[in-house]
Design a protein around this motif. Structure first.
Motif, PDB file in Angstrom:
ATOM      1  N   PHE A  46      48.461 -10.879 -11.954  1.00 38.35           N
ATOM      2  CA  PHE A  46      48.453 -10.284 -13.302  1.00 38.35           C
ATOM      3  C   PHE A  46      47.189  -9.451 -13.502  1.00 38.35           C
ATOM      4  CE2 PHE A  46      47.192 -10.389 -17.764  1.00 38.35           C
ATOM      5  CZ  PHE A  46      48.342  -9.917 -18.368  1.00 38.35           C
ATOM      6  N   PHE A  60      43.644  -1.824 -15.546  1.00 40.42           N
ATOM      7  CA  PHE A  60      43.344  -0.737 -16.478  1.00 40.42           C
ATOM      8  C   PHE A  60      43.403  -1.232 -17.925  1.00 40.42           C
ATOM      9  CE2 PHE A  60      45.072   2.547 -19.317  1.00 40.42           C
ATOM     10  CZ  PHE A  60      43.979   3.386 -19.346  1.00 40.42           C
ATOM     11  N   LEU A  61      44.417  -2.037 -18.195  1.00 44.26           N
ATOM     12  CA  LEU A  61      44.591  -2.593 -19.531  1.00 44.26           C
ATOM     13  C   LEU A  61      43.398  -3.475 -19.912  1.00 44.26           C
ATOM     14  CD1 LEU A  61      46.983  -2.396 -21.514  1.00 44.26           C
ATOM     15  CD2 LEU A  61      47.646  -4.677 -20.746  1.00 44.26           C
ATOM     16  N   LEU A  73      40.473  -1.387 -20.853  1.00 46.10           N
ATOM     17  CA  LEU A  73      40.689  -0.821 -22.189  1.00 46.10           C
ATOM     18  C   LEU A  73      40.390  -1.865 -23.258  1.00 46.10           C
ATOM     19  CD1 LEU A  73      41.779   1.635 -23.797  1.00 46.10           C
ATOM     20  CD2 LEU A  73      44.009   0.543 -23.735  1.00 46.10           C
ATOM     21  N   LEU A  74      40.907  -3.068 -23.030  1.00 49.20           N
ATOM     22  CA  LEU A  74      40.729  -4.161 -23.976  1.00 49.20           C
ATOM     23  C   LEU A  74      39.249  -4.449 -24.205  1.00 49.20           C
ATOM     24  CD1 LEU A  74      42.653  -6.276 -25.356  1.00 49.20           C
ATOM     25  CD2 LEU A  74      42.023  -7.807 -23.514  1.00 49.20           C
ATOM     26  N   THR A 110      37.290  -1.533 -25.822  1.00 55.78           N
ATOM     27  CA  THR A 110      37.628  -1.363 -27.235  1.00 55.78           C
ATOM     28  C   THR A 110      36.953  -2.426 -28.093  1.00 55.78           C
ATOM     29  OG1 THR A 110      39.777  -0.560 -26.520  1.00 55.78           O
ATOM     30  CG2 THR A 110      39.502  -0.975 -28.854  1.00 55.78           C
TER      31      THR A 110
END
Lengths: 105, 469
Positions: free
Chosen positions: A7, A13-14, A17-18, A21
């Motif tokens: 996972f 990438f996610l 970003l998380l 942010t």
């Protein structure tokens, strides 16, 4: 554990970003003065209405005779739109009051 | 190719507009621009979602436009008509609707997995179940906060014995049920999922029930943060980056406000959530002198004279000002005094009122310039040289017990040290203790006078007296 590694690798990438942010959010907002706490809250509240995007995508994908998805999606759109519209308008109304005094001085 | 580029650009610019808008919101001069910018970002994001070709389906635009128009009209009029004093209720309702929206999405997607054979990967199951839990808590928690603020539910109504323990057990049971549903995968019984949904909704309401009036700013900030997180998690369902970014930004801002509010009360979040300020306080904090000491009253006329001939006056507003809708007449008194050369300032405690910044908004509505509003530190620095402090509907935020009475439930909370000023006048309806249920020793101090009555009524009479001088 293998599933977790998988996972992590698939969504790296996610995860970037998380995390960025979250850091950005704290940086941008931590300097808000007390005066603006309520408008900040209602303004950010309006932004959380972004969940309406999900409702739009949901309805667009639903089969035309799938009335279960469509009707729940419709309620979701209405709720989301109240959140968005109401949030931005009420924030604008509040900030208008803050601005007014600026001119009078 | 160009089409997809435009769609993605729309999402990207939308996300940038959110970040930049929030940044502009942090200064009074640019705040209005920031809000407009965030609104533009939202419009871009909605347009992109409407026209993206990444998904295929019959579109059903009629349903979307219909719902959008209904929601927009309802939201617009609600926002235009709401009184500034009712702002905490309004924000609560909006929070709740955002949470409800996320829950509905997850319910539909889960239904499609169970009944229509949609693919159920591990990650999508985790995402859907978390959305139901977080969104559900946000929805009913906010609705209960609304009911409390609106006075539909009184103080400790519905409070069960050992309420906090029941809540904790409920939360553990819910998480366990969620994990169990996850392990069952697509073959889970739908009824079990419905129990999970209903449980989340009940827990949301139940966890707000024990939290009292004075702690409302914390709860609203926290629910604000939850509404952001539920939007972000819902964004994962659709692999939608702007939902993730927007939601996380709100989650971060709500978290910061929650922490600020907790700090302002010198309490941890856990303590606010399970502490039961309003409930447990009744036994403690009676040290202030219950009954045998006397308070001094002052007549309207004497108060007016005292104010009129002083050099500096500080007004301390609290929730009572909002309840009495007295912000405009308060400004009138301010104007009359200022016209006579009295220097009038306002001392604003961070948790005065029922949401962060509540008092600032009310005073802004009454046209009080924001440079007259002093925050906690500035006010405390100015208080020793202030002639008269007028306390309008505030109580716990001016309670000296927070400094000198270790047995008081609010001991350690930073307060406005009004007793250091030369004189204080407390406008109050009666001697009944504030929301926190704590007696206030300030009322018995030598240089304090009470002016009993409805805040708006009293201030109006004060204004009349001042005009005649």
């Amino acid at each position: 554990m293998e599933a977790f590694y998988q996972f992590f690798n698939d969504n790296i990438f996610l995860i970037y970003l998380l995390i960025f942010t979250i850091i950005l959010g704290f940086e941008v907002i931590s300097k808000v003065p007390t005066v603006l706490h309520t408008p900040l809250m209602s303004g950010s509240n309006a932004i959380s209405g972004i969940v309406i995007i999900g409702a739009i995508l949901l309805i667009r994908q639903a089969a035309s005779d799938d009335y279960f998805s469509l009707s729940l999606g419709l309620i979701a759109i209405i709720f989301g739109m109240i959140n968005v519209m109401g949030g931005f308008v009420v924030t604008d109304r509040m900030l208008e009051m803050f601005k007014k005094k600026k001119k009078k001085k | 190719m160009v089409y997809n580029f435009i769609i993605n650009l729309g999402y990207l610019l939308g996300a940038i507009a959110f970040v930049w808008g929030l940044r502009l919101l942090s200064s009074p001069d640019t705040a209005k621009k920031g809000n407009t910018l965030a609104g533009i970002g939202m419009t871009l994001a909605i347009l992109s979602a409407l026209f993206t070709k990444e998904i295929s389906g019959p579109n059903n635009y009629g349903w979307i436009v219909g719902g959008g128009i209904i929601g927009a009209i309802a939201g617009y009029f609600a926002a235009k008509k709401v009184k500034m004093t009712d702002m905490p209720q309004m924000v609560s309702v909006f929070n709740g609707l955002g949470g409800a929206c996320a829950v509905l999405l997850a319910v539909v997607e889960l239904f499609l997995i169970y009944n229509k054979g949609h693919a159920a990967s591990n990650s999508i199951l985790v995402i859907l179940l978390s959305t139901i839990l977080i969104g559900g808590i946000t929805f009913t928690g906010s609705m209960l906060a609304y009911a409390k603020l609106q006075g539909l539910i009184k103080g400790n109504q519905f409070l069960l014995p050992k309420h906090n323990m029941i809540n904790n057990i409920m939360l553990i049971a819910l998480v366990a049920l969620g994990v169990y549903l996850f392990t069952l995968g697509a073959g889970a019984s739908q009824n079990l999922a419905i129990i999970f949904l209903i449980g989340s909704l009940i827990f949301g309401a139940s966890f707000v029930i024990p939290i009292g009036g004075a702690d409302m700013p914390v709860v609203i900030s926290l629910l604000n943060s939850f509404s952001g997180i539920s939007a972000a998690v819902a964004g994962l369902i659709y692999h939608n980056n702007i939902m993730l970014v927007g939601g996380i930004l709100v989650g971060a801002s709500g978290t910061i406000l929650t922490v600020l509010m907790c700090n302002a009360m010198n309490r941890s979040l856990l303590n606010v959530l399970i502490g039961g300020f309003g409930g447990g306080a009744s036994t403690a904090g009676k040290g202030g002198g219950s009954g045998d000491e006397v308070v001094k009253e002052v007549s309207i006329n004497d108060a007016a004279i005292q104010l009129f001939y002083s050099d500096s006056v500080m007004i301390i507003p609290g929730y009572g000002l909002a309840v009495a809708q007295a912000q405009k007449v308060c400004k009138e008194v301010d104007d009359l005094l200022s016209a006579n050369g009295v220097q009038v300032t306002y001392g604003i405690h961070p948790v005065a009122g029922r949401m962060p910044g509540h008092m600032n908004v009310l005073l802004a509505e009454a046209d009080v310039p924001y440079d007259k509003l002093l925050d906690l530190d500035a006010a405390n620095a100015a208080l020793p040289s202030t002639d008269v402090v007028v306390i309008v509907g505030a109580n716990d935020v001016v309670n000296p017990a927070a400094i000198d009475d270790p047995s008081s439930p609010i001991y350690g909370m930073p307060v406005l040290e009004v007793w250091k000023a030369k004189n204080t006048i407390v406008l109050k309806r009666s001697m009944s203790p504030g929301y926190a249920g704590i007696q206030n020793p300030l009322f018995f101090k030598n240089n304090n006078h009470m002016l009993f009555g409805d805040a708006k009524d009293t201030l109006t009479k004060l204004a009349t007296e001042l005009k005649e001088m």
